[in-house]
Scaffold this motif. Structure first.
Motif, mmCIF file in Angstrom:
data_model
loop_
_atom_site.group_PDB
_atom_site.id
_atom_site.type_symbol
_atom_site.label_atom_id
_atom_site.label_comp_id
_atom_site.label_asym_id
_atom_site.label_seq_id
_atom_site.Cartn_x
_atom_site.Cartn_y
_atom_site.Cartn_z
ATOM 1 N N VAL A 120 0.769 -1.232 -0.064
ATOM 2 C CA VAL A 120 0.098 0.040 0.001
ATOM 3 C C VAL A 120 0.988 1.197 -0.035
ATOM 4 C CG1 VAL A 120 -1.746 1.092 1.060
ATOM 5 C CG2 VAL A 120 -1.649 -1.280 1.338
ATOM 6 N N PRO A 121 0.864 2.096 -1.106
ATOM 7 C CA PRO A 121 1.642 3.383 -0.893
ATOM 8 C C PRO A 121 1.229 4.056 0.340
ATOM 9 C CG PRO A 121 0.582 2.995 -3.241
ATOM 10 C CD PRO A 121 -0.082 2.084 -2.188
ATOM 11 N N MET A 122 2.265 4.868 0.632
ATOM 12 C CA MET A 122 2.065 5.945 1.858
ATOM 13 C C MET A 122 1.084 6.812 1.360
ATOM 14 S SD MET A 122 4.798 8.409 3.530
ATOM 15 C CE MET A 122 6.090 7.097 3.393
ATOM 16 N N GLN A 123 0.813 7.367 0.166
ATOM 17 C CA GLN A 123 0.012 8.382 -0.154
ATOM 18 C C GLN A 123 -1.511 7.831 0.061
ATOM 19 O OE1 GLN A 123 2.686 7.227 -1.910
ATOM 20 N NE2 GLN A 123 3.761 9.023 -2.238
ATOM 21 N N VAL A 124 -1.723 6.655 0.052
ATOM 22 C CA VAL A 124 -3.049 6.273 0.199
ATOM 23 C C VAL A 124 -3.381 6.275 1.816
ATOM 24 C CG1 VAL A 124 -4.546 3.897 0.210
ATOM 25 C CG2 VAL A 124 -3.006 4.672 -1.751
ATOM 26 N N THR A 125 -2.505 6.056 2.623
ATOM 27 C CA THR A 125 -2.700 5.986 4.155
ATOM 28 C C THR A 125 -2.480 7.332 4.995
ATOM 29 O OG1 THR A 125 -0.393 5.117 4.525
ATOM 30 C CG2 THR A 125 -2.260 3.390 4.119
ATOM 31 N N ILE A 126 -1.519 8.223 4.198
ATOM 32 C CA ILE A 126 -1.435 9.586 4.923
ATOM 33 C C ILE A 126 -2.639 10.343 5.346
ATOM 34 C CG2 ILE A 126 -1.339 10.892 2.903
ATOM 35 C CD1 ILE A 126 1.185 11.189 5.551
ATOM 36 N N VAL A 127 -3.658 10.264 4.771
ATOM 37 C CA VAL A 127 -4.976 10.900 5.004
ATOM 38 C C VAL A 127 -5.413 10.311 6.623
ATOM 39 C CG1 VAL A 127 -7.031 11.952 4.691
ATOM 40 C CG2 VAL A 127 -5.440 12.240 3.055
ATOM 41 N N PRO A 128 -5.601 9.061 6.367
ATOM 42 C CA PRO A 128 -6.187 8.433 7.654
ATOM 43 C C PRO A 128 -5.176 8.522 8.897
ATOM 44 C CG PRO A 128 -6.601 6.830 5.780
ATOM 45 C CD PRO A 128 -5.534 8.205 5.112
ATOM 46 N N VAL A 129 -4.001 8.427 8.563
ATOM 47 C CA VAL A 129 -2.790 8.689 9.564
ATOM 48 C C VAL A 129 -2.858 10.100 10.213
ATOM 49 C CG1 VAL A 129 -0.395 8.663 9.949
ATOM 50 C CG2 VAL A 129 -1.355 6.829 8.685
ATOM 51 N N PHE A 130 -3.181 11.090 9.179
ATOM 52 C CA PHE A 130 -3.023 12.398 9.624
ATOM 53 C C PHE A 130 -4.466 12.610 10.739
ATOM 54 C CE2 PHE A 130 -4.710 16.732 9.029
ATOM 55 C CZ PHE A 130 -3.718 17.586 9.504
ATOM 56 N N MET A 131 -5.492 12.112 10.297
ATOM 57 C CA MET A 131 -6.740 12.144 11.061
ATOM 58 C C MET A 131 -6.635 11.616 12.430
ATOM 59 S SD MET A 131 -8.814 13.869 9.314
ATOM 60 C CE MET A 131 -10.312 13.954 10.007
ATOM 61 N N LEU A 132 -5.938 10.464 12.405
ATOM 62 C CA LEU A 132 -5.615 9.733 13.915
ATOM 63 C C LEU A 132 -4.680 10.638 14.659
ATOM 64 C CD1 LEU A 132 -5.250 6.125 12.511
ATOM 65 C CD2 LEU A 132 -7.058 7.137 13.994
ATOM 66 N N VAL A 133 -3.555 11.150 13.784
ATOM 67 C CA VAL A 133 -2.644 12.038 14.611
ATOM 68 C C VAL A 133 -3.328 13.271 15.217
ATOM 69 C CG1 VAL A 133 -0.729 13.448 14.483
ATOM 70 C CG2 VAL A 133 -0.723 11.082 13.547
ATOM 71 N N ARG A 134 -3.956 14.008 14.562
ATOM 72 C CA ARG A 134 -5.004 15.265 14.837
ATOM 73 C C ARG A 134 -5.736 14.946 15.827
ATOM 74 N NH1 ARG A 134 -8.336 18.613 10.670
ATOM 75 N NH2 ARG A 134 -9.814 16.769 11.009
ATOM 76 N N GLY A 135 -6.530 13.585 15.810
ATOM 77 C CA GLY A 135 -7.353 13.194 17.016
ATOM 78 C C GLY A 135 -6.605 12.924 18.370
ATOM 79 N N MET A 136 -5.495 12.634 18.228
ATOM 80 C CA MET A 136 -4.580 12.356 19.525
ATOM 81 C C MET A 136 -3.994 13.719 19.868
ATOM 82 S SD MET A 136 -2.676 9.052 18.201
ATOM 83 C CE MET A 136 -1.481 8.753 19.417
ATOM 84 N N GLY A 137 -4.284 14.680 19.579
ATOM 85 C CA GLY A 137 -3.736 15.864 19.675
ATOM 86 C C GLY A 137 -2.226 16.122 19.524
#
Length: 278
Positions: A120-137
């Motif tokens: 899975v390319p990083m470009q596919v998962t970067i948005v979900p990862v960013f949302m998780l990171v933002r949710g964790m503050g």
């Protein structure tokens, strides 16, 4: 046809084949080294913007330190890269040991899912990862760059192969002497897997030191920029013709990775050789 005639006939073909191989290697070496050589030469021969005269020296390198906070960006890159490398070495060793030495339900399915993440390319998962990171503050922090990269599918696969190549009798003998699972892992198997850990650490360092895409998405504040991202701010100098300053920054960013490669050649070579032997 006699044996001598056959050898004589094949000799020119062999020489032509060898010459073709050397020519191909020379061309490949040229296209590999030429961009780096051009970058270094251009950085060492900056031209005066007002007069256009070439002024050889290290002036472009000094300009880099005056235009951007190089030490801050270097510290951020070093901190992020080293913590990711150490974290991947530890997580890969523990996960690889579990998959190599323990039996549990759906083991093969879980390991297959871990390997599938490599496709899975990083470009596919970067948005979900960013949302998780933002949710964790953790948005716009260095932890946003470190925590998501601590697990590594490739490192898990590599360490699993190393542990599978080590004899199971070592654990049995240690358990007879009263050693628990953690003692067996940290005192016996982990030291024997040092070559594999070296490969994971060196590859992680070289990759994340030069990483640009994730820091671009995860960080906003300049004080959290890594060195590759911070060097982008030098691109404004291209409008004034100071290409040498930009390329001097590129050369400076290459130095740590080059040092790691030089001093890490021996453990990397030993790790690859040990893996082949297993």
């Amino acid at each position: 046809m006699s044996t001598i005639d056959a050898v004589t006939t094949r000799s020119p073909l062999r020489r032509a084949g060898s010459a073709g191989k050397y020519a191909l290697l020379i061309v490949a070496a040229f296209f590999t080294i030429a961009p780096v050589a051009w970058t270094l030469i251009t950085a060492l021969t900056p031209s005066n913007i007002d007069t256009g005269a070439i002024e050889p020296g290290f002036g472009a390198f000094a300009d880099v330190f005056t235009k951007i906070p190089v030490w801050l960006y270097t510290w951020n890159s070093a901190l992020v890269t080293l913590l990711i490398a150490v974290g991947q070495m530890l997580s890969a060793a523990m996960a690889g040991y579990v998959f190599a030495r323990f039996e549990f339900r759906s083991k093969k399915v879980l390991f297959g899912l871990i390997l599938a993440t490599m496709m899975v390319p990083m470009q596919v998962t970067i948005v979900p990862v960013f949302m998780l990171v933002r949710g964790m503050g953790l948005a716009d922090t260095l932890l946003a760059l470190i925590i998501p990269m601590l697990p590594t599918a490739f490192g898990t696969f590599l360490m699993r192969q190393y542990f599978m190549g080590l004899p199971a009798e070592l654990a049995e003998a240690a358990e007879i002497d009263g050693a628990g699972p953690w003692k067996v892992f940290f005192s016996i198997y982990l030291p024997l897997a040092t070559p594999g850990l070296a490969i994971v650490g060196i590859l992680a360092f070289n990759y994340h030191w030069n990483e640009f895409f994730r820091p671009l998405i995860m960080t906003i504040s300049e004080q959290n920029f890594t060195l590759p991202l911070g060097l982008v701010t030098l691109q404004g100098n291209l409008g004034s013709g100071s290409v040498s300053t930009v390329l001097a920054g590129v050369i400076l960013s290459m130095v740590p990775a080059l040092l790691v490669f030089i001093f890490g050649q021996k453990p990397l070579r030993e790790g690859l050789t040990a893996g082949a032997g297993k």
